[in-house]
Design a protein around this motif. Structure first.
Motif, PDB file in Angstrom:
ATOM      1  N   PRO A   1     -21.986 -38.783  17.480  1.00 15.81           N
ATOM      2  CA  PRO A   1     -20.578 -38.686  17.088  1.00 15.81           C
ATOM      3  C   PRO A   1     -19.674 -39.556  17.947  1.00 15.81           C
ATOM      4  O   PRO A   1     -20.032 -39.950  19.064  1.00 15.81           O
TER       5      PRO A   1
ATOM      6  N   PRO B   1     -13.714 -35.384  15.118  1.00 16.15           N
ATOM      7  CA  PRO B   1     -14.489 -36.566  14.745  1.00 16.15           C
ATOM      8  C   PRO B   1     -14.436 -36.928  13.264  1.00 16.15           C
ATOM      9  O   PRO B   1     -14.707 -38.076  12.905  1.00 16.15           O
TER      10      PRO B   1
ATOM     11  N   TRP C   1     -16.861 -46.791  15.081  1.00 18.62           N
ATOM     12  CA  TRP C   1     -16.387 -45.675  14.272  1.00 18.62           C
ATOM     13  C   TRP C   1     -14.972 -45.919  13.759  1.00 18.62           C
ATOM     14  O   TRP C   1     -14.632 -45.508  12.649  1.00 18.62           O
TER      15      TRP C   1
END
Length: 269
Positions: free
Chosen positions: A65, A72, A45
């Protein structure tokens, strides 16, 4: 139809990948530490450079997530911007509502703006009683489960049942906006301790602490803001907000969800 599985080596990602492979689906398993299989890809991420390669040719995505964060969107927004070819996103959310976390609500709204979307809202994971989770560590090291939830109950669910639902929602017809997922029964931590004691023969007790102490314990393994928010959920559990069960797992998969007793028996080692 290529399906991207973020968090592909996690609690729900691993069984989801296995379920989709069994169906002959074209999958891409994304994680920070990918395996050697041809369908694995590196994904982080925090590194947008990994997003494009992971999304190449993808039409459907399972979105786990970023962990342990109340905000996030700074990490997920670049991913969603690169996901122009994705028509369906299934988001792993939660039945519990983290206090003071508008970023999580913002993420859900962003996913709902995709052409097709569904949010899975599972109750507490049975996997919290395994591995490095503080609950599991307390059981192994002290024969003790610590919580601030008192007699409050929640509908513990096996991550494999969440994965089975995700497989149906990812590959089925137009998905429902959300699914609330639980196991077959609602149990307090004291109930869970009693089941573990009976099944394993090893005494396990439940010890009540304050929300602040629960936050301190969580803070040993995760960022403090997230630890405080997670501990605050115990107060909600005590108030009865998660004392519920649904038939969603059986409705979607055709089989009942696993009981906590069966889960403990299967993971005694």
């Amino acid at each position: 139809m290529r399906i991207l599985i973020t968090g592909g080596t996690g609690n729900t990602g691993r069984p989801l990948a296995a379920a989709l492979r069994a169906r002959g689906a074209d999958i891409r398993v994304a994680s920070r530490n990918p395996g050697n299989a041809a369908d694995h890809v590196r994904f982080d991420w925090a590194d947008p450079a990994t997003h494009g390669p992971a999304l190449e040719g993808v039409e459907v995505a399972y979105l786990v997530p970023p962990p342990a964060t109340l905000e996030p969107m700074p990490l997920v927004e670049p991913f969603l911007a690169a996901a122009s070819g994705v028509r369906r996103v299934v988001l792993l959310g939660s039945l519990a509502v983290l206090p003071g976390a508008p970023g999580i609500v913002e993420l859900e709204r962003a996913v709902q703006r995709m052409p097709e979307s569904s949010i899975l809202r599972p109750s507490g994971f049975m996997q919290n009683f395994l591995g490095a989770h503080p609950v599991a560590t307390g059981i192994r090291e002290r024969g003790e489960i610590v919580s601030a939830s008192g007699p409050g109950r929640l509908g513990w669910i096996d991550a494999e049942d969440i994965a089975a639902v995700a497989a149906e929602v990812l590959t089925g017809p137009d998905p429902a906006p959300e699914h609330v997922l639980t196991g077959p029964e609602s149990l307090s931590y004291a109930d869970a301790a009693a089941v573990i004691t009976e099944v394993t023969g090893r005494p396990v007790r439940h010890t009540e602490v304050s929300v602040a102490e629960r936050a301190r314990i969580f803070g040993e393994v995760m960022p403090q803001p997230f630890a405080r928010a997670l501990a605050a959920i115990d107060a909600e559990i005590r108030a009865g907000t998660e004392d519920r069960t649904t038939s969603a797992v059986e409705d979607l998969t055709g089989r009942p969800p696993r009981s906590f007793r069966d889960f403990v028996a299967a993971h005694m080692a």
